[in-house]
Each structure stands twice: as structure tokens, then as C-alpha cells.
Design a protein around this motif. Sequence first.
Motif, PDB file in Angstrom:
ATOM      1  N   LEU A  34       0.760  -1.310  -0.127  1.00  0.00           N
ATOM      2  CA  LEU A  34       0.225  -0.040  -0.106  1.00  0.00           C
ATOM      3  C   LEU A  34       0.803   1.305  -0.008  1.00  0.00           C
ATOM      4  CD1 LEU A  34      -3.247   0.061   2.410  1.00  0.00           C
ATOM      5  CD2 LEU A  34      -2.881   0.443  -0.120  1.00  0.00           C
ATOM      6  N   ALA A  35       0.381   2.267  -0.912  1.00  0.00           N
ATOM      7  CA  ALA A  35       1.288   3.377  -1.095  1.00  0.00           C
ATOM      8  C   ALA A  35       1.096   4.398   0.481  1.00  0.00           C
ATOM      9  CB  ALA A  35       0.581   4.263  -2.228  1.00  0.00           C
ATOM     10  N   ASP A  36       2.013   4.779   0.875  1.00  0.00           N
ATOM     11  CA  ASP A  36       1.936   5.612   1.869  1.00  0.00           C
ATOM     12  C   ASP A  36       2.068   7.029   1.235  1.00  0.00           C
ATOM     13  OD1 ASP A  36       1.611   6.100   4.577  1.00  0.00           O
ATOM     14  OD2 ASP A  36       3.702   5.173   5.191  1.00  0.00           O
ATOM     15  N   ARG A  37       1.052   7.662   0.719  1.00  0.00           N
ATOM     16  CA  ARG A  37       0.905   9.038   0.460  1.00  0.00           C
ATOM     17  C   ARG A  37       0.434  10.027   1.416  1.00  0.00           C
ATOM     18  NH1 ARG A  37      -4.053  10.202  -1.112  1.00  0.00           N
ATOM     19  NH2 ARG A  37      -5.691   8.376  -1.081  1.00  0.00           N
ATOM     20  N   ALA A  38       0.672  11.274   0.986  1.00  0.00           N
ATOM     21  CA  ALA A  38      -0.207  12.323   1.650  1.00  0.00           C
ATOM     22  C   ALA A  38      -1.573  12.232   1.620  1.00  0.00           C
ATOM     23  CB  ALA A  38       0.562  13.705   1.497  1.00  0.00           C
ATOM     24  N   PHE A  39      -2.449  12.877   2.525  1.00  0.00           N
ATOM     25  CA  PHE A  39      -3.918  13.237   2.683  1.00  0.00           C
ATOM     26  C   PHE A  39      -3.972  14.237   1.728  1.00  0.00           C
ATOM     27  CE2 PHE A  39      -7.584  14.837   4.505  1.00  0.00           C
ATOM     28  CZ  PHE A  39      -8.632  13.853   4.355  1.00  0.00           C
ATOM     29  N   THR A  40      -5.063  14.124   0.679  1.00  0.00           N
ATOM     30  CA  THR A  40      -5.288  15.327  -0.188  1.00  0.00           C
ATOM     31  C   THR A  40      -6.383  16.272   0.573  1.00  0.00           C
ATOM     32  OG1 THR A  40      -6.920  13.899  -1.144  1.00  0.00           O
ATOM     33  CG2 THR A  40      -4.729  14.199  -2.243  1.00  0.00           C
ATOM     34  N   THR A  41      -7.726  16.099   0.066  1.00  0.00           N
ATOM     35  CA  THR A  41      -8.827  16.838   0.919  1.00  0.00           C
ATOM     36  C   THR A  41      -9.696  15.696   1.123  1.00  0.00           C
ATOM     37  OG1 THR A  41      -9.942  17.383  -1.043  1.00  0.00           O
ATOM     38  CG2 THR A  41      -8.361  18.926  -0.239  1.00  0.00           C
ATOM     39  N   GLU A  42     -10.622  16.147   2.131  1.00  0.00           N
ATOM     40  CA  GLU A  42     -11.775  15.079   2.415  1.00  0.00           C
ATOM     41  C   GLU A  42     -12.476  14.861   1.226  1.00  0.00           C
ATOM     42  OE1 GLU A  42     -13.677  16.065   6.222  1.00  0.00           O
ATOM     43  OE2 GLU A  42     -15.402  14.598   5.700  1.00  0.00           O
ATOM     44  N   ALA A  43     -13.011  15.922   0.390  1.00  0.00           N
ATOM     45  CA  ALA A  43     -13.630  15.630  -0.478  1.00  0.00           C
ATOM     46  C   ALA A  43     -13.097  14.928  -1.612  1.00  0.00           C
ATOM     47  CB  ALA A  43     -13.860  17.069  -1.165  1.00  0.00           C
ATOM     48  N   GLU A  44     -11.900  14.996  -1.928  1.00  0.00           N
ATOM     49  CA  GLU A  44     -11.089  14.204  -2.725  1.00  0.00           C
ATOM     50  C   GLU A  44     -11.036  12.698  -2.332  1.00  0.00           C
ATOM     51  OE1 GLU A  44     -10.194  14.243  -5.785  1.00  0.00           O
ATOM     52  OE2 GLU A  44      -8.751  12.705  -6.113  1.00  0.00           O
ATOM     53  N   GLU A  45     -10.867  12.505  -1.230  1.00  0.00           N
ATOM     54  CA  GLU A  45     -10.451  11.286  -0.675  1.00  0.00           C
ATOM     55  C   GLU A  45     -11.852  10.460  -0.760  1.00  0.00           C
ATOM     56  OE1 GLU A  45      -7.565   9.640   0.502  1.00  0.00           O
ATOM     57  OE2 GLU A  45      -6.491  11.510   0.298  1.00  0.00           O
ATOM     58  N   LEU A  46     -12.816  11.139  -0.502  1.00  0.00           N
ATOM     59  CA  LEU A  46     -14.307  10.579  -0.600  1.00  0.00           C
ATOM     60  C   LEU A  46     -14.628  10.388  -1.984  1.00  0.00           C
ATOM     61  CD1 LEU A  46     -16.436  12.749   2.193  1.00  0.00           C
ATOM     62  CD2 LEU A  46     -15.716  10.403   2.063  1.00  0.00           C
ATOM     63  N   ARG A  47     -14.253  11.240  -2.855  1.00  0.00           N
ATOM     64  CA  ARG A  47     -14.324  10.894  -4.563  1.00  0.00           C
ATOM     65  C   ARG A  47     -13.773   9.741  -4.909  1.00  0.00           C
ATOM     66  NH1 ARG A  47     -12.509  11.011  -8.751  1.00  0.00           N
ATOM     67  NH2 ARG A  47     -10.349  11.567  -8.132  1.00  0.00           N
ATOM     68  N   ARG A  48     -12.551   9.534  -4.471  1.00  0.00           N
ATOM     69  CA  ARG A  48     -11.815   8.382  -5.028  1.00  0.00           C
ATOM     70  C   ARG A  48     -12.842   7.206  -4.220  1.00  0.00           C
ATOM     71  NH1 ARG A  48      -5.796   8.571  -3.617  1.00  0.00           N
ATOM     72  NH2 ARG A  48      -5.924   6.715  -4.911  1.00  0.00           N
ATOM     73  N   VAL A 103      -7.544  10.365   7.627  1.00  0.00           N
ATOM     74  CA  VAL A 103      -6.754   9.125   7.182  1.00  0.00           C
ATOM     75  C   VAL A 103      -6.885   8.984   5.840  1.00  0.00           C
ATOM     76  CG1 VAL A 103      -6.708   6.572   7.494  1.00  0.00           C
ATOM     77  CG2 VAL A 103      -7.214   8.214   9.255  1.00  0.00           C
ATOM     78  N   ILE A 104      -5.905   8.674   4.911  1.00  0.00           N
ATOM     79  CA  ILE A 104      -6.046   8.573   3.434  1.00  0.00           C
ATOM     80  C   ILE A 104      -6.822   7.189   3.132  1.00  0.00           C
ATOM     81  CG2 ILE A 104      -3.962   9.503   2.773  1.00  0.00           C
ATOM     82  CD1 ILE A 104      -2.899   6.423   2.297  1.00  0.00           C
ATOM     83  N   VAL A 105      -7.647   7.313   1.951  1.00  0.00           N
ATOM     84  CA  VAL A 105      -8.716   6.365   1.845  1.00  0.00           C
ATOM     85  C   VAL A 105      -8.180   4.911   1.672  1.00  0.00           C
ATOM     86  CG1 VAL A 105      -8.736   6.911  -0.730  1.00  0.00           C
ATOM     87  CG2 VAL A 105     -10.658   5.647   0.459  1.00  0.00           C
ATOM     88  N   GLU A 106      -7.041   4.597   1.362  1.00  0.00           N
ATOM     89  CA  GLU A 106      -6.528   3.032   1.103  1.00  0.00           C
ATOM     90  C   GLU A 106      -6.230   2.532   2.500  1.00  0.00           C
ATOM     91  OE1 GLU A 106      -5.335   5.855  -0.498  1.00  0.00           O
ATOM     92  OE2 GLU A 106      -4.562   5.327  -2.433  1.00  0.00           O
ATOM     93  N   LYS A 107      -5.840   3.582   3.606  1.00  0.00           N
ATOM     94  CA  LYS A 107      -5.534   3.114   5.013  1.00  0.00           C
ATOM     95  C   LYS A 107      -6.729   3.038   5.701  1.00  0.00           C
ATOM     96  CE  LYS A 107      -1.060   2.661   5.224  1.00  0.00           C
ATOM     97  NZ  LYS A 107      -0.019   3.716   5.333  1.00  0.00           N
ATOM     98  N   ALA A 108      -7.930   3.937   5.344  1.00  0.00           N
ATOM     99  CA  ALA A 108      -9.036   3.812   6.010  1.00  0.00           C
ATOM    100  C   ALA A 108      -9.755   2.397   5.625  1.00  0.00           C
ATOM    101  CB  ALA A 108     -10.140   5.022   5.442  1.00  0.00           C
ATOM    102  N   VAL A 109      -9.730   2.174   4.310  1.00  0.00           N
ATOM    103  CA  VAL A 109     -10.358   0.879   3.961  1.00  0.00           C
ATOM    104  C   VAL A 109      -9.933  -0.207   5.103  1.00  0.00           C
ATOM    105  CG1 VAL A 109     -10.625  -0.998   2.218  1.00  0.00           C
ATOM    106  CG2 VAL A 109     -10.931   1.451   1.856  1.00  0.00           C
ATOM    107  N   GLN A 110      -8.567  -0.254   4.850  1.00  0.00           N
ATOM    108  CA  GLN A 110      -7.583  -1.295   5.653  1.00  0.00           C
ATOM    109  C   GLN A 110      -7.988  -1.236   7.074  1.00  0.00           C
ATOM    110  OE1 GLN A 110      -3.463  -0.423   5.472  1.00  0.00           O
ATOM    111  NE2 GLN A 110      -2.734  -2.572   4.820  1.00  0.00           N
ATOM    112  N   SER A 111      -7.959   0.043   7.729  1.00  0.00           N
ATOM    113  CA  SER A 111      -8.214  -0.273   9.073  1.00  0.00           C
ATOM    114  C   SER A 111      -9.663  -0.557   9.514  1.00  0.00           C
ATOM    115  CB  SER A 111      -7.663   1.112   9.772  1.00  0.00           C
ATOM    116  OG  SER A 111      -9.095   1.923  10.013  1.00  0.00           O
TER     117      SER A 111
END
Length: 571
Positions: A34-48, A103-111
Motif C-alpha cells: 500500500l502506497a504511503d501517500r499524503a492526505f489530499t482533501t476530505e472531498a477528494e478522498e471521498l471521491r476516490r 486518514v487516506i482512503v486506502e488506509k481507511a479501508v484497511q483499518s
Amino acid sequence: MNARNEPRRFQGTPVFPGIAVGPVLCLRPVAGSLADRAFTTEAEELRRLDAAVQASEKQILQIKDMAARKMGAQEAMIFEAHQMMLTDPEYLDGIRGEIGQGVIVEKAVQSVTGMFVKILSQSTSDYLRERVADLKDVSQRLIRNLVSSTAELSSTEPILLVAEDLAPSDLMAYSRQPLRGVVLTKGGLTSHTAILLKSMGIPSVFQVKDLDLHALTESGMAVLEARDGRLTLNPGAELLAQAEEQAREEEKRQAALAVWKNKASLMRDNNAVMVCSNVANQSQVDLAFENGADGIGLYRTEFLFMDRSSPPSEDEQLRIYQQALKVAAGRPVTLRTMDVGGDKEISYLKMPKEDNPFLGVRGLRLSLQNRGIFETQLRALVRASESGPLEVMFPMVTTTQELEEVFEILKPMLAKKAPGTPAIKWGMMLEIPSNIFMIPEFSKWVQFFSVGTNDLTQYLTACDRMNPNLHDLSDAYSPGVLRAVHYLAQDVRRCGRELSVCGEMASDPLLWPFLFGAGVQKISQNARLITASREALSRWTLEECRALTERVIRAGSREEARRLLQEFSAF
Ligand code: PEP
Ligand code: MG
């Protein structure tokens, strides 16, 4: 030779037999990369998140369609469950909540998946614990779509798939290319994946010990001797050539066996027996008769009640049972009333929480406590019997009083049966040790018995059939188990009733002559074994089988019994 290139052997539990040779394709869990990237914006993470959910839903739909075409509507229902998990509001809200915390979306799904997995894994229900694999499958798909890493296969070379666990949808996706075999370091023996692999006839071994997936060389060769639960990595030229030869021989043998599809099940001395099939849905009924089954010896109707939120209606059941009778075209179909409980749970049924569910309210006990559902099933069965020769049997019967209660329920239903239509043949499973000593009493109620050797062995040896650590002790070759089957067969014969075996003992080629020698008239097994059984029994006379059985029941150990059986089959 480098030690890494030495052949390395691993042992697991067989799921479906056969020899497979091929390059390994190892599926490592996605989470590690899993990529360890920086959080963008809440709206962008939700869109993804929304985009990944939509993409995943589309893929699941495609896989569901493919499963329906390849294996039938019933198996495809598994992917309906995946769809529901993917869009479960609690699951998605959990992920959105984590995103809201930065929390970035990938990590949110994981947790959030981890949290749900923990809850399910701690459940006392085997069924719920095995849904963990489904949830992991859904979440890995989501993550794959988020990181847009397409682990799709490009090659058309047949492969040996090795993974920690494999969700049904992964199995469907990977079976787009020829699968020679499947090896899992985990894998529930009663999971949907196991059921699918058996129905596809793919050699597979689960719960392989000490196999480190990260140390596996991608595309290295391996040999899978699934019947013995053995995987050999770096097999070396000699074993590889040997196994390839065995696999070719096996292929030729299977092709040559096809002629037995349309032959009668006769011994060399013309004694007739029946070689039937175990099924759980219509596609398996079709497969059984395509392979020339003499009938359906066990229809596990409880599977018709699973993976849904309410039981099938009387009319829905009627249509399913009628369809089986139609395809059987006069050959007998034995439907077992729903055998729920133990490891088979149904969410909408009243099921008490128990410390020992295999010793609890299961089988007929549970049906009698859920009268509404049971009565609906009995009505559907009685109505279906107007279309063909139907046999109905009851699972986990403890006392004759239970049968008395069942026939009391049946009385008004049978009175309404259309005159002149075929009579139902009634039977019961022999699965509980005390059944063995009550054959004369039960014979007053039923016309046939079918031995459920899976449960009978578990109860005779006091070994939970789901516990992989006890497989060695709960062997059907134990003298105690073999003598019990022989004893009950003698009593069934004395009582003038028919006897079949539908537990896994009937799917073990070494045990076929023992069973026929003991007086069993019908074996019911995996559809893919029918031709092999028919060919084998054509080489034996009943007298030879009887003499073998007499020797086997005197064997003082499993090893001796197995040796006698092996010697007999070698000739
Ligand atoms: C058995 O117990 O042998 C059997 C055939 O029933 P099930 O495996 O469905 O419990
Ligand atoms: Mg059973």
C-alpha cells in the motif's frame, strides 16, 4: 546444488484430489504494498472512495455473470453477498468516518476492514468466521481499484495458484486462465471456495503448514499431489518428470473412463449396485447426470436456504425439486430435509447459541424446533413427489419419537397427494453412534438408511470434523469406524431395508470394495468419481469384496486396514 533449489515438501489437508504440475502463481496480500501517500482533501478522498466502490461493483457483477454461466445461479449467489458487503452502509460509513479524521482512503479501508474482520473472527459461528475471507476479498478489490494496480493475469499458461486464502471472486477471476491446482495456507474446508473448487474438479489442498509466501519464487515449478495433501516446490527434474507422467496418465485414464458414463453399475459377477451423486443445487444435479449417475443419493437441501435473508417459499422449493426430478428422468432422487446447525448456520433461523453446536440443535432436531419452515419444506416435497420417484430422508435422527412426530406432521399433507402419483420412499441418515444399535426400531418407520460417515466418524472418534489438528485421529480407516459400518450394514440387511453411504467414505476408492462387501447397495459421491467407481466395481465380484471386508474388520490398526485395502485394489 544450492539449498534453496532443493526440493521442499509441504503438507496440508486435501480438498479435491488429483495431480497438478505447473509454474506457481503466488498471490501475496495487497496490503503490504500500500502506497504511503499524503492526505489530499476530505472531498477528494471521498471521491476516490466512491469511484473505487463503483469500479468494484462493476467487476463483481461481471464475475457474478461469469460464475452463473460456468457454475449455475446458486454458486453465483456468493457474489451477491459480495455486492451487499461492498455497499453495506455500516462498512462505508466507517471508512468515511476515518477519512473525516484525516486518514487516506486506502488506509481507511484497511483499518475498517481490520475492525470488521476482528469482530467476525471472534464469532463462535464457523459460518461467520468463514465470511472473513469474503470481506477480505471485497476490501482487497477496493484497495486494488484505489491503487489501480491490476493484478490481472496475462498469460494463458496453466498455473498452480498459491495463496494465503482465496476468495470465491478471486477464484473466478483466476480461473479465466487454466488452473491446474490451488494451494492455500489457510482456507476453510467448508468455505464457498472449497465448494467451488470441488464442483470445478480442481486439485486443491488447504491449510498447508510452514509455507512462507513471501519466500516463494514466482513462476518456479511445483508439484501438487492433492490426494495426499502434498506440495513440492523445486521438485527437481526427476520428480517433475514423474509427476508430469502421472498427470498425463491421469488425464488419459479420465478420458478412457468416459465410456463408463453410459454403462450399468455391475460387478464382474453381474451383481447390480447403484453409483449416485451428492449435490447441493441444480447445476450439480445436471453435472451428476452428465456423468451418468444412477440417481441423486444425497441432495443437501440446506444450501438452498443459505446466502439469502429469508427461506425459499413453498413454490420456489417445489420448482427446484421438480427440476431435479425432471432431469433425473425416472432415476431416483434422494432429498435430505434441511440439515442446518453445527457448522451450517442460517441467519434468519431461530438457532440457540451453544457451546458444542455439533452436539446441539442440528439436523432434524432444529427442523422440529422451526416447525413453520420445516412444514413448508415437507409440503413442497410431497407436492414434488407427484412428478417422479422421490426419496426423502431425515438428518441427525436420535429417536423413533422424532420420526413419529414427523409422520404426524406429514399425515394431512400425504392425504392431499394426487391419487395414483408415485409414493415417496422414506429414509433416514445414520450419523449418531446410538443409531447403530436401533436399526430394528427405526426400520418400522423408514424403508432405507444412508450412512453419513462424516458425522458418524466424528462422533465415534470424538473428533470435531472441523478441527484440522484431529484429522489423523478421525480417520475412517480406524478399526472402530470400519467395524461400526460393517455391524450396522448387517443389521440393516437383517431388517430387509436398503442401505446407502453418502458420507465421504463413499468418495474414497480404496473403501468402495469394503462398502460393497459389507452389504451397501448404493454409494453416493462427487459426480466426478462416478465413472471411476463403475470401472472399479466391474473388476470385482461380490464374493471377493465380502472376503476382503471380513479381513478388514479384523485388522487391528488403521495401517493394517489400509494395507489390506491397498493390496486388494492393486490387483
Ligand atoms: C455426513 O455426515 O456424512 C453427511 C453426508 O452429511 P453432511 O456431510 O452434510 O453433514
Ligand atoms: Mg452429516
